[in-house]
Write a protein that holds these residues in place. Sequence first.
Motif: not given
Length: 442
Positions: A261-266
């Motif tokens: 997704c291109g994001t680390h999120f957590v």
Amino acid sequence: MQSKSHVITGVEPGSIAEEMGLRPGDRLLAVNGHEIEDIFDYRYLISDDYIEVLVQTDDGEELLEIEKDYSEDLGLDFGESLMDAYRHCSNKCIFCFIDQLPKGMRDTLYFKDDDSRLSFLQGNYITMTNMSDEELDRIILYKLEPINISVHTTNPELRQKMLSNRFAGRILEQIRRLYDGGIIMNAQIVLCRGWNDGEELERTIRDLTQFMPNIESLSVVPVGLSDHREGLCPLEPFTAEDAGRVIDTIERWQKSLYAQCGTHFVHASDEWYLLAGRPVPEEARYDGYLQLENGVGMIRLLITEFTQALDALPGDDRQREVSIATGMLAESTLQALTAKLREKFPGVQVHIHAVENRFFGSKITVSGLLTGRDIIEQLPGERLGEELLLPANLLRAGETMLLDDMDIRDIESALQIPVRIVQSNGQDLVHCLINRNRGDIQ
């Protein structure tokens, strides 16, 4: 008269309200036939270019027809920022820090809010256990975002148990409703050893990823345990080995989600890395520092800002001796930063004093929960130099008072040294250490 009204406490000079003859003490009853619940109803309903305002004056009820520019303000003040009382938390969370406060502190510290409006206005985290479907619809209608949600676990039975609330198990249903309404959210997990860690942590992360990108970030923070837990659920502190396992879990998810997704999120809060004895991640891993107030990335940002500010300055031979009082958690970081500063300013001596939190208990190691009493009791006899630096997060917003109601001036008087407040950024820390752009001593 309508069942709910709001007392007008002020009228702005030259405003529409003044032109209409409204005065402090009058009451707002309705706008366009609708009662006003709070500030969000009010702002929404007065935004049109033609509105009808029902007021109660000394002469009785009066309906005012107002033509104005779209979104032009009426110039009314209602005293309370929400035009309504704050909503009290209805949970009895096993990890609640307010339940762990010692007796005798100021009353406002014992108030537990769980108000979605404060989430939007001030960034507070809410559990949503006291919210109806109609209130969720209001968030969607008024686009109150981002909403910050204390999830803790997506296991319905476990969440009911951890929050001691039979309504707590609806969290995924509520998040789904906000997600379908296009609302941006952030989420947090307060991790409790043996409760929502391990496989439960895996489940919660996995469940919340389905709401990306509307849930922009998820932070995982360790439970804070004070020494004032008499009669509360027994909880154990995390060990360095535990912290390493939490980090490994989170970083594995980060790697997978970034690839997809291109994001680390957590994100793991800084405490996990310091407890495990591991370096904090590089700046790119924080996705723009979405959860700084939760202690996620504060150390990395401080290092980055400090280094940039120091690199921009020419070194010199100025002579200065100062001290910093901080929590146990930040000591090693500050030692490393001040060692770097001495390479450029060898005449600047900095003494780092890590203050043990005896007020709340030694397991509380963050600087923001230090008290004036602990500082005063532990620093006599220490080398303090010409000035003592204290971080701004010790103070009540806009004031010079610490959590135990001790004033900065009390510390100055007790230690016989000027105190200077350092703002929460690396540049100000550099400038305070070398006495550049000094500003006022508090």
